[in-house]
Design an enzyme around this catalytic site. Structure first.
Site, PDB file in Angstrom:
ATOM      1  N   ARG A   1       4.297   5.014 -17.821  1.00  0.00           N
ATOM      2  CA  ARG A   1       3.940   6.276 -17.136  1.00  0.00           C
ATOM      3  C   ARG A   1       5.131   7.227 -17.084  1.00  0.00           C
ATOM      4  NH1 ARG A   1       3.983   5.119 -10.677  1.00  0.00           N
ATOM      5  NH2 ARG A   1       5.046   3.119 -10.714  1.00  0.00           N
TER       6      ARG A   1
ATOM      7  N   SER B   1       2.425   9.335  -8.712  1.00  0.00           N
ATOM      8  CA  SER B   1       2.291   8.157  -9.575  1.00  0.00           C
ATOM      9  C   SER B   1       2.390   8.504 -11.047  1.00  0.00           C
ATOM     10  CB  SER B   1       0.942   7.472  -9.325  1.00  0.00           C
ATOM     11  OG  SER B   1       0.910   6.937  -8.030  1.00  0.00           O
TER      12      SER B   1
ATOM     13  N   GLU C   1     -12.388  13.101  -8.512  1.00  0.00           N
ATOM     14  CA  GLU C   1     -12.198  12.874  -9.944  1.00  0.00           C
ATOM     15  C   GLU C   1     -13.308  13.488 -10.771  1.00  0.00           C
ATOM     16  OE1 GLU C   1     -12.080  10.502  -7.615  1.00  0.00           O
ATOM     17  OE2 GLU C   1      -9.978   9.892  -7.559  1.00  0.00           O
TER      18      GLU C   1
ATOM     19  N   PHE D   1     -10.138   5.257 -12.051  1.00  0.00           N
ATOM     20  CA  PHE D   1     -10.753   6.495 -11.574  1.00  0.00           C
ATOM     21  C   PHE D   1     -10.843   7.526 -12.701  1.00  0.00           C
ATOM     22  CE2 PHE D   1      -8.037   4.891  -7.910  1.00  0.00           C
ATOM     23  CZ  PHE D   1      -8.984   3.960  -7.546  1.00  0.00           C
TER      24      PHE D   1
ATOM     25  N   HIS E   1      -1.731   3.095 -14.644  1.00  0.00           N
ATOM     26  CA  HIS E   1      -2.064   1.908 -13.842  1.00  0.00           C
ATOM     27  C   HIS E   1      -3.237   1.123 -14.419  1.00  0.00           C
ATOM     28  CE1 HIS E   1       0.609   4.050 -11.232  1.00  0.00           C
ATOM     29  NE2 HIS E   1       0.495   3.203 -10.231  1.00  0.00           N
TER      30      HIS E   1
ATOM     31  N   ASP F   1      -2.259  -3.976  -5.798  1.00  0.00           N
ATOM     32  CA  ASP F   1      -3.465  -3.289  -5.319  1.00  0.00           C
ATOM     33  C   ASP F   1      -4.734  -4.100  -5.594  1.00  0.00           C
ATOM     34  OD1 ASP F   1      -2.553  -1.055  -3.991  1.00  0.00           O
ATOM     35  OD2 ASP F   1      -2.575   0.237  -5.750  1.00  0.00           O
TER      36      ASP F   1
ATOM     37  N   ARG G   1       1.704   0.976 -15.010  1.00  0.00           N
ATOM     38  CA  ARG G   1       2.567   1.153 -13.852  1.00  0.00           C
ATOM     39  C   ARG G   1       3.939   0.494 -13.968  1.00  0.00           C
ATOM     40  NH1 ARG G   1       2.922  -2.134  -8.686  1.00  0.00           N
ATOM     41  NH2 ARG G   1       3.946  -0.749  -7.205  1.00  0.00           N
TER      42      ARG G   1
HETATM   43  C1  LIG Z   1     -11.631   7.058  -6.102  1.00  0.00           C
HETATM   44  C2  LIG Z   1     -10.193   6.947  -5.735  1.00  0.00           C
HETATM   45  N1  LIG Z   1      -9.333   7.896  -6.114  1.00  0.00           N
HETATM   46  C3  LIG Z   1      -8.016   7.781  -5.810  1.00  0.00           C
HETATM   47  C4  LIG Z   1      -7.558   6.712  -5.117  1.00  0.00           C
HETATM   48  C5  LIG Z   1      -6.083   6.552  -4.832  1.00  0.00           C
HETATM   49  N2  LIG Z   1      -5.851   6.747  -3.383  1.00  0.00           N
HETATM   50  C6  LIG Z   1      -5.735   5.710  -2.534  1.00  0.00           C
HETATM   51  S1  LIG Z   1      -5.540   6.186  -0.940  1.00  0.00           S
HETATM   52  C7  LIG Z   1      -5.573   7.824  -1.376  1.00  0.00           C
HETATM   53  C8  LIG Z   1      -5.412   8.888  -0.330  1.00  0.00           C
HETATM   54  C9  LIG Z   1      -6.434   8.753   0.718  1.00  0.00           C
HETATM   55  O1  LIG Z   1      -6.281   9.741   1.676  1.00  0.00           O
HETATM   56  P1  LIG Z   1      -6.963   9.529   3.087  1.00  0.00           P
HETATM   57  O2  LIG Z   1      -8.397   9.172   2.886  1.00  0.00           O
HETATM   58  O3  LIG Z   1      -6.685  10.706   3.917  1.00  0.00           O
HETATM   59  O4  LIG Z   1      -6.254   8.234   3.654  1.00  0.00           O
HETATM   60  P2  LIG Z   1      -4.820   8.165   4.400  1.00  0.00           P
HETATM   61  O5  LIG Z   1      -3.800   8.546   3.386  1.00  0.00           O
HETATM   62  O6  LIG Z   1      -4.884   9.109   5.544  1.00  0.00           O
HETATM   63  O7  LIG Z   1      -4.706   6.739   4.812  1.00  0.00           O
HETATM   64  C10 LIG Z   1      -5.749   7.956  -2.759  1.00  0.00           C
HETATM   65  C11 LIG Z   1      -5.822   9.229  -3.490  1.00  0.00           C
HETATM   66  C12 LIG Z   1      -8.496   5.729  -4.741  1.00  0.00           C
HETATM   67  N3  LIG Z   1      -8.130   4.617  -4.069  1.00  0.00           N
HETATM   68  N4  LIG Z   1      -9.797   5.871  -5.041  1.00  0.00           N
END
Ligand SMILES: Cc1ncc(C[n+]2csc(CCOP(=O)(O)OP(=O)(O)O)c2C)c(N)n1
Ligand SMILES: [Mg+2]
Lengths: 279, 320
Positions: B16, B43, B64, B89, B115, B123, B173
């Site tokens: 990456r 990332s 997405e 994703f 990733h 994860d 990753r």
């Molecule tokens: C479909 C999808 N896209 C991207 C991600 C990567 N991802 C994991 S947590 C996150 C941010 C989530 O934000 P929020 O729902 O506000 O949770 P917080 O950071 O407040 O815990 C992302 C983009 C994912 N897990 N699933």
């Protein structure tokens, strides 16, 4: 009457467990987990009728689904202390050959998990299905589902938001963790979400607000939502602080998915009373 | 001509990181290269591009499906959009959006997916996609590329920016050995011969190319001569290179960080069964989901290690 002091004591241990799980494997998501420690403690130890001997269907039980699966450390700690699985298993979090996976899954058979999550945005739809099934089965218990606020950016969220009121899922409670943060920064900067209250009202939901880091208020609002049966689903817009309980983690996205160092872990644990014994 | 002795690790960086470096170079060359992301900017290791060309960076939030559609729209208007998020994703989450708005609509969108595979690590299975090469390979007109190290990824990004058409670029990753020469030309659809040999053909893609290099060294030390070929472009497959090697050695091993169904192994088997039927051994995941753990532990547990490639090569030879 709920013993708020006791619930707060449990939540303190849960926060310790979060820090220690993430520290041990140097991986995972402490920020959102800490912010939701009060909510999950209130649900499992006070609000929901739930049986730690666990069966998948959960007949006659209230059900909780974690849609924002990355905050698994808080979920695991609460489930373990509630008796779903041995507390010592928390030490295997995110390590190979463990049931305590990075994101919650049914795949390894960990008791308490009913749906795999981690890919965001899917939980509310599953919760709709479970709420429908409860109604079909004449089971009057409640389905709770938690999503992040950033998670609300997913389109599927809004498909479920249409579906639930159309189907009068009055036994469904959607909780949004309104911490204003996501991975790349404040939600306001990444992709503005506007007013959840206005949006969900417009979609036909009842909307309630609460401070998810105030135990007494959390318990009170959850119980109200749980008791309500008026033909509409309920959305609770829950204000929390990411990182709540650890001063240097509070209110920033930097601790969304980062493990503390040994030194940081010491400082964090000094701020969180050990109440139920560390795993 | 490359050979095993020339393939030494000169350091370690993630593929990456190679994406980020390649994106900056592609952005310097083409002022219509646009980067999109879905709340995973950090990332993608692309701060250099974003800071240099802030107006060509689009933050889509955790949306997405919308990102894919926006990219198709940008491409329609002459931009070269590169969508970025994790491989899961980037593909499964948005398959129909890619199918209709990009592939069927002939849009010049580059789907850049980090990733991928087990080496994502802790994860766990929700994020460790092992089916993406198959899904993307099934789409008519889609080019599928899985580079193997920092240098190759950096070169691949520049090549796909120069090429007109939809591309799926898969990378990862973990920090990983850098061993492809920096000046090695990257030609889409052209296999890279890493070592000339006679006893067994090893075809490898992505992170497993380095494992295959190490396995080939072990095999050569035991007197087994390995024809080692890096298939960075799984579609279109360099059929001539695959057929020539299989005909020469009569024993084939495919290596990929992907399910045994649908990926590189399948592509090679489809080609050989039609043109030069050859016994083939698969080093791939065995129709399973992954799990949490460290990258190397997982490769070991799921049968994608050096010893698994060595064993597969010996099995393939024994069947001749
Ligand atoms: C479909 C999808 N896209 C991207 C991600 C990567 N991802 C994991 S947590 C996150 C941010 C989530 O934000 P929020 O729902 O506000 O949770 P917080 O950071 O407040 O815990 C992302 C983009 C994912 N897990 N699933
Ligand atoms: Mg948030």
């Amino acid at each position: 009457m709920a013993d708020i002091k006791e619930l707060e004591r449990i939540a303190s241990q849960v926060r310790r467990d979060i820090i220690r799980q993430v520290y041990l494997c140097q991986s995972g998501h402490p920020g959102g987990s800490l912010g939701n420690a009060d909510l999950l403690t209130a649900l499992y130890f006070e609000v929901m009728e739930n049986d730690p001997s666990f069966n998948m269907e959960g007949k006659g039980e209230d059900i909780f689904l974690l849609s924002n699966g990355h905050i698994s450390p808080v979920f695991y700690s609460v489930l373990a202390h509630r008796g779903y699985f041995p507390v010592k298993e928390l030490a295997t979090f995110r390590q190979i050959n463990s049931r305590v996976q990075g994101h919650p899954t049914t795949h390894e058979g960990l008791p308490g998990i009913r749906i795999s999550s981690g890919s965001l945005g899917q939980g509310p739809s599953v919760a709709c299905g479970m709420a429908l099934a409860k109604r079909m089965n004449g089971d009057d218990k409640t389905i709770f589902v938690l999503t992040g606020d950033g998670e609300q950016q997913e389109g599927q969220i809004w498909e479920a938001a249409l579906f639930a009121p159309h189907n009068k899922l009055e036994n469904l409670v959607l909780i949004i963790d309104d911490n204003g943060q996501q991975i790349d920064g404040p939600t306001e900067e990444v992709l503005r979400l506007g007013s959840f209250e206005d949006k969900y009202k417009a979609f036909g939901w009842d909307v309630m607000n609460m401070d998810g880091n105030n135990m007494a208020e959390t318990v009170k609002v959850l119980k109200e939502a749980q008791a309500k049966r008026n033909g509409k689903p309920t959305c609770i817009v829950m204000k929390t602080e990411m990182g709540q309980g650890v001063d240097f983690m509070v209110g920033t996205h930097h601790w969304h998915g980062k493990a503390p160092s040994e030194e940081q872990t010491k400082i964090a644990l000094a701020q969180l009373e050990e109440t139920l014994g560390d795993f | 001509m490359l050979s095993l002795d020339k393939l030494q690790s000169t350091g370690k960086k993630a593929t990456r990181d190679g994406f980020g470096a390649g994106l900056k170079a592609a952005g310097d060359k083409h002022d219509n290269v646009i980067m999109l992301t879905a709340d995973l900017r950090g990332s993608m290791k692309s701060e250099d591009f974003i800071n240099t060309y802030p107006d060509r960076f689009i933050q889509c939030g955790i949306s997405e499906a919308n990102m894919i559609g926006v990219a198709a729209g940008l491409a329609t208007s002459g931009k070269i959009p590169m969508t970025t998020t994790f491989a899961n994703f980037s593909t499964g989450r948005v398959y129909d959006q890619i199918r209709q708005s990009i592939a069927y609509s002939d849009k010049n969108v580059k789907i850049c997916a980090s990733h991928a595979g087990l080496t994502l690590g802790e994860d766990g299975a929700t994020h460790q996609i092992l089916e993406d090469i198959g899904m993307m390979r099934m789409l008519p007109g889609m080019t599928v590329i899985n580079p193997c190290d920092y240098n190759q990824t950096k070169a691949a990004v520049q090549a796909i920016a120069d090429y007109h058409g939809p591309v799926y670029l898969r990378f990862g990753r973990p920090s990983w050995p850098i061993f492809i020469p920096e000046d090695q030309e990257f030609v889409i659809g052209k296999a890279l011969h890493l070592n000339e040999g006679a006893d067994v053909s090893i075809f490898a893609t992505g992170h497993l190319v380095w494992k295959a290099v190490e396995a080939a060294r072990e095999l050569e030390a035991e007197g087994i001569s390995v024809d080692l070929i890096n298939i960075h472009t799984i579609k279109p497959l360099d059929e001539a290179a695959v057929i020539a090697s299989a005909k020469k050695t009569g024993a084939v091993v495919s290596c990929e960080e992907h399910n045994k169904y649908g990926g590189l192994g399948s592509a090679i088997a489809e080609c050989l069964s039609k043109n030069a039927p050859t016994f083939q051994e698969y080093v791939a995941t065995d129709d399973t989901f992954g799990e949490s753990g460290k990258a190397e532990e997982l490769l070991e547990k799921y049968g994608l290690g050096v010893k698994d490639i060595v064993a597969a090569a010996k099995r393939a030879i024994a069947r001749k």
